[in-house]
Design an enzyme around this catalytic site. Sequence first.
Site, short mmCIF file in Angstrom:
data_model
loop_
_atom_site.label_atom_id
_atom_site.label_comp_id
_atom_site.label_asym_id
_atom_site.label_seq_id
_atom_site.Cartn_x
_atom_site.Cartn_y
_atom_site.Cartn_z
N ASP A 31 39.89 30.75 51.37
CA ASP A 31 39.87 31.18 49.98
C ASP A 31 38.63 30.63 49.30
O ASP A 31 38.28 29.45 49.48
CB ASP A 31 41.16 30.68 49.30
CG ASP A 31 41.42 31.34 47.96
OD1 ASP A 31 40.52 31.29 47.09
OD2 ASP A 31 42.52 31.89 47.77
N ASN A 87 52.08 36.04 46.44
CA ASN A 87 52.30 36.55 45.08
C ASN A 87 52.36 38.07 45.06
O ASN A 87 51.56 38.74 45.71
CB ASN A 87 51.16 36.10 44.16
CG ASN A 87 51.02 34.59 44.10
OD1 ASN A 87 52.01 33.87 44.11
ND2 ASN A 87 49.79 34.10 44.04
N GLN A 94 49.54 37.66 41.16
CA GLN A 94 48.72 38.42 42.11
C GLN A 94 47.49 38.96 41.39
O GLN A 94 47.60 39.59 40.34
CB GLN A 94 49.53 39.60 42.71
CG GLN A 94 48.76 40.32 43.82
CD GLN A 94 49.57 41.42 44.50
OE1 GLN A 94 50.64 41.82 44.02
NE2 GLN A 94 49.06 41.92 45.60
N HIS A 100 48.47 39.62 50.83
CA HIS A 100 47.90 38.44 51.50
C HIS A 100 48.86 37.28 51.35
O HIS A 100 49.66 37.23 50.41
CB HIS A 100 46.52 38.09 50.92
CG HIS A 100 46.52 37.93 49.44
ND1 HIS A 100 46.45 39.00 48.57
CD2 HIS A 100 46.61 36.83 48.65
CE1 HIS A 100 46.48 38.57 47.33
NE2 HIS A 100 46.59 37.25 47.34
N HIS A 102 49.01 33.08 51.19
CA HIS A 102 48.23 31.85 51.03
C HIS A 102 48.77 30.77 51.97
O HIS A 102 49.98 30.52 52.00
CB HIS A 102 48.36 31.30 49.61
CG HIS A 102 47.76 32.17 48.55
ND1 HIS A 102 46.53 31.93 48.00
CD2 HIS A 102 48.24 33.28 47.92
CE1 HIS A 102 46.26 32.84 47.07
NE2 HIS A 102 47.29 33.67 47.00
#
Length: 137
Positions: A31, A87, A94, A100, A102
Amino acid sequence: MKDDCIFCKIAAGEIPSNTVYEDDSYRVILDLGPAARGHALILPKEHYADIYELPDDKAGEVFRLAKKMAGRMKSALGCDGFNVVQNNGEIAGQTVFHFHMHLIPRYENDGQKIGWTPGEPSQEELQETARIIREEN
Ligand code: AMP
Ligand code: ZN
């Protein structure tokens, strides 16, 4: 692949990323705005906006991959804990509308808070909420 989707482009390798894992169906990248060192994102190479669009078989695959990465990242980074966060929808945080997950390694004194303020529902409210969900199918 969705034309205007940045995660489609990253997953396909069209936009460079710090990739930590890749196979035919997934790319795992660091990230750009990490909560902690090693914060990574699992990106399916196919476009699904969120958990509702994610096919059932992919849901199982994604979590298996999360488990594999958690083990590798714990060994590699020596983290003290690990959050798996996913999310869906703007209200839930989100910001990129390509599914995706995390993977967030946690460290003593990392200063991060991932959580919520606990509510105090009555037993009746809890029972009613449970009933509404149970009866949906
Ligand atoms: P979410 O808020 O769950 O939609 O998460 C989106 C995440 O993607 C955030 O943590 C961002 O820091 C991260 N992000 C956005 N753009 C990029 C990018 N180009 N490369 C890596 N991470 C990104
Ligand atoms: Zn996409």
